[in-house]
Design a protein around this motif. Structure first.
Motif, short mmCIF file in Angstrom:
data_model
loop_
_atom_site.label_atom_id
_atom_site.label_comp_id
_atom_site.label_asym_id
_atom_site.label_seq_id
_atom_site.Cartn_x
_atom_site.Cartn_y
_atom_site.Cartn_z
N THR A 1 1.00 -1.33 0.03
CA THR A 1 0.04 0.18 -0.14
C THR A 1 0.83 1.41 0.08
N SER B 1 2.36 2.29 -3.47
CA SER B 1 1.35 2.18 -4.58
C SER B 1 0.34 3.47 -4.49
N THR B 2 -0.35 3.62 -5.56
CA THR B 2 -1.27 4.83 -5.53
C THR B 2 -2.76 4.40 -5.76
N ASN B 3 -3.71 5.23 -5.68
CA ASN B 3 -5.02 4.73 -5.95
C ASN B 3 -5.14 4.37 -7.59
N HIS B 4 -4.48 5.11 -8.35
CA HIS B 4 -4.60 4.87 -9.65
C HIS B 4 -3.96 3.55 -10.05
N GLU C 1 4.98 1.04 -10.16
CA GLU C 1 5.25 0.71 -8.69
C GLU C 1 6.80 1.19 -8.24
N TYR D 1 7.14 4.81 -8.65
CA TYR D 1 6.37 5.76 -7.43
C TYR D 1 7.45 5.44 -6.24
N TYR E 1 9.28 8.02 -4.14
CA TYR E 1 9.01 8.31 -2.63
C TYR E 1 10.22 8.35 -1.76
#
Length: 169
Positions: free
Chosen positions: A14, A17-20, A47, A50, A54
């Motif tokens: 989680t 990751s993103t909502n998209h 992923e 991202y 991050y």
């Protein structure tokens, strides 16, 4: 697999990751086989992208991943890993854990012997039975040799690999 172990994996997934990305994973099941392959690779790419972003934005370590947590002892770590292993890996992890537990017991035994030497006069002479001797000279073998001989050849190899040369004093 315990719920807590699954929660750690889910929390990690989680976080990176993103909502998209989650929406793409849901849509994945609606695609034909050829499109699924491409979409799966694309999702993993997103992923990774991202995750890199991050860590570029957040130079601080993840909570619970710093190694300073007291709950990160080897037996609990092994227990967390076992559900994700095949049978061969499970056996190897269990052997490794058993070896480290044996080494910890030896350390505790050594500490106890040293404490006893300090507390009880004359105990040092008795403790020599456990810590010195050359079997060829007729004296008692050292306890470490006895313990090492109780290990399987694989465990002995791991012990040596982790610096377990008991002859270096």
């Amino acid at each position: 697999m315990e719920q807590q172990d699954g929660n750690k994996v889910m929390a990690f997934d989680t976080l990176f990751s993103t909502n998209h990305i989650a929406m793409l994973k849901i849509l994945l099941s609606c695609l034909d086989y050829q499109a699924q392959k491409s979409m799966a690779v694309y999702i993993k790419f997103l992923e990774l992208q991202y995750t890199i972003h991050y860590y570029n934005q957040n130079p601080h370590p993840l909570c619970g991943c710093t190694g300073s947590d007291a709950s990160r002892d080897l037996p609990s770590l092994c227990k967390e890993l076992l559900p994700y292993c095949d049978e061969k890996e499970k056996k190897q992890i269990e052997q490794l854990c058993s070896l480290f537990q044996s080494m910890e017991m030896y350390r505790e035994f050594s500490k106890t012997m040293e404490t006893m030497k300090d507390m009880i006069p004359g105990f040092a002479d008795m403790s020599d039975l456990f810590s010195s001797g050359d079997p060829s000279s007729g004296s008692s073998p050292d306890i470490m040799s006895l313990l090492i001989n109780m290990l399987t050849p694989e465990q002995q190899e791991i012990f040596q690999m982790f610096g377990g040369n008991h002859n270096d004093k």
